[in-house]
Design an enzyme around this catalytic site. Structure first.
Site, mmCIF file in Angstrom:
data_model
loop_
_atom_site.group_PDB
_atom_site.id
_atom_site.type_symbol
_atom_site.label_atom_id
_atom_site.label_comp_id
_atom_site.label_asym_id
_atom_site.label_seq_id
_atom_site.Cartn_x
_atom_site.Cartn_y
_atom_site.Cartn_z
ATOM 1 N N TYR A 47 -113.952 80.027 -3.124
ATOM 2 C CA TYR A 47 -113.924 80.185 -4.407
ATOM 3 C C TYR A 47 -114.730 79.092 -5.208
ATOM 4 C CZ TYR A 47 -109.448 82.497 -3.632
ATOM 5 O OH TYR A 47 -108.381 83.462 -3.357
ATOM 6 N N HIS A 105 -108.195 82.707 5.276
ATOM 7 C CA HIS A 105 -108.350 83.249 4.252
ATOM 8 C C HIS A 105 -108.556 84.743 4.747
ATOM 9 C CE1 HIS A 105 -110.605 83.153 0.003
ATOM 10 N NE2 HIS A 105 -109.899 84.164 0.282
#
Length: 274
Positions: A47, A105
């Site tokens: 991110y 992730h």
């Protein structure tokens, strides 16, 4: 804030997602979310906002032990040495001594799942993370992680919203006592304009988006992490905690299409594998 206790840690059922809030722009949004009462903050190396999240936590004046901080390792860093380096980088950017949940992730096709999960378990044993988890695993993957490798998975994070069924996965996770953390709970904004959710929202005096969040919170073992940059949306998601669904609401939402998956990167696993 209601929590779910999993692998010895208490996860707040409503968290604050930070996907697509890159760079320093995330800091004021996270600061406002903390001021409103959010304590479960979800970030990731990918991110590109861990430094901003860390700065917001530091600026808040809230005691560290009141937070539940999640971050994640990207799928090209899953070899043990690379994972340790990625973790150290994340921890440094966050400015923390530990995180509450460290997650894979996305799985990669060539990863050594056992070695990767053992690296995560090592971080947990060293108390650098209080718990470990995985994102975007399909059913065969989560079964292997839990039953063969016996990893202490504290949560599975996957796409889940009123237009996508996760019934088989939920049934398995409930059997194993593992909470499902729902990302993209508003179907990347689509829930806000859905006529059925809007109609139900009128009855409850809330928005269609709030109905989507309330529907997820209504389910056993489900944690929700909507992203909201605007203070009004952050507050609206918190207010969804006070919406109580009736059976006719559940029936109406159950009738919505449940085959709409919106997160489909080329490296995703086979979601139909059972």
């Amino acid at each position: 804030m209601e929590t779910i206790t999993t692998q010895g840690v208490a996860m707040p059922r409503l968290g604050f997602g930070t996907f697509r809030m890159p760079g320093a722009a995330a800091q004021p949004a996270v600061e406002n979310a903390i001021a409103l009462g959010y304590r479960h903050i979800d970030t990731a190396a990918m991110y590109d906002n861990e430094s901003a999240v860390g700065a917001a936590i530091a600026a808040s004046g809230v005691n560290r032990n009141e937070f539940f901080i999640t971050t994640k390792v990207w799928h090209d860093q899953l070899a043990a040495d690379a994972l340790y380096r990625a973790f150290d980088t994340s921890l440094r950017k966050l400015g923390l001594d530990y995180v509450d949940l460290y997650m894979i992730h996305w799985p990669s096709k060539d990863m050594d799942m056992a070695a990767t999960l053992e690296a995560l378990m090592s971080l947990r044993e060293r108390r650098l993370t209080r718990a470990i988890g995985v994102c975007n695993f399909n059913l065969p993957m989560i079964r292997r992680a839990v039953e063969e490798i016996r990893a202490p998975i504290a949560s599975l994070q996957i796409e889940y919203h009123p237009f996508l069924s996760q019934a088989p996965m939920l049934a398995y996770l409930r059997e194993k006592g593992i909470p499902l953390t729902a990302y993209a709970p508003l179907a990347q904004g689509r829930a806000a304009s859905d006529p059925t959710l809007a109609f139900l929202g009128q009855k409850h005096g809330c928005s269609a988006a709030q109905m989507a969040v309330a529907w997820l919170l209504d389910q056993e073992g489900v944690i929700v992490i909507p992203k909201a940059a605007r203070p009004e949306s952050q507050q609206a998601n918190l207010d969804a905690l006070g919406i109580w669904l009736e059976n006719e609401d559940r029936t109406a939402i159950a009738a919505l299409p449940k085959d709409q998956r919106f997160v489909r990167p080329p490296f995703a696993p086979d979601w139909d594998a059972l």
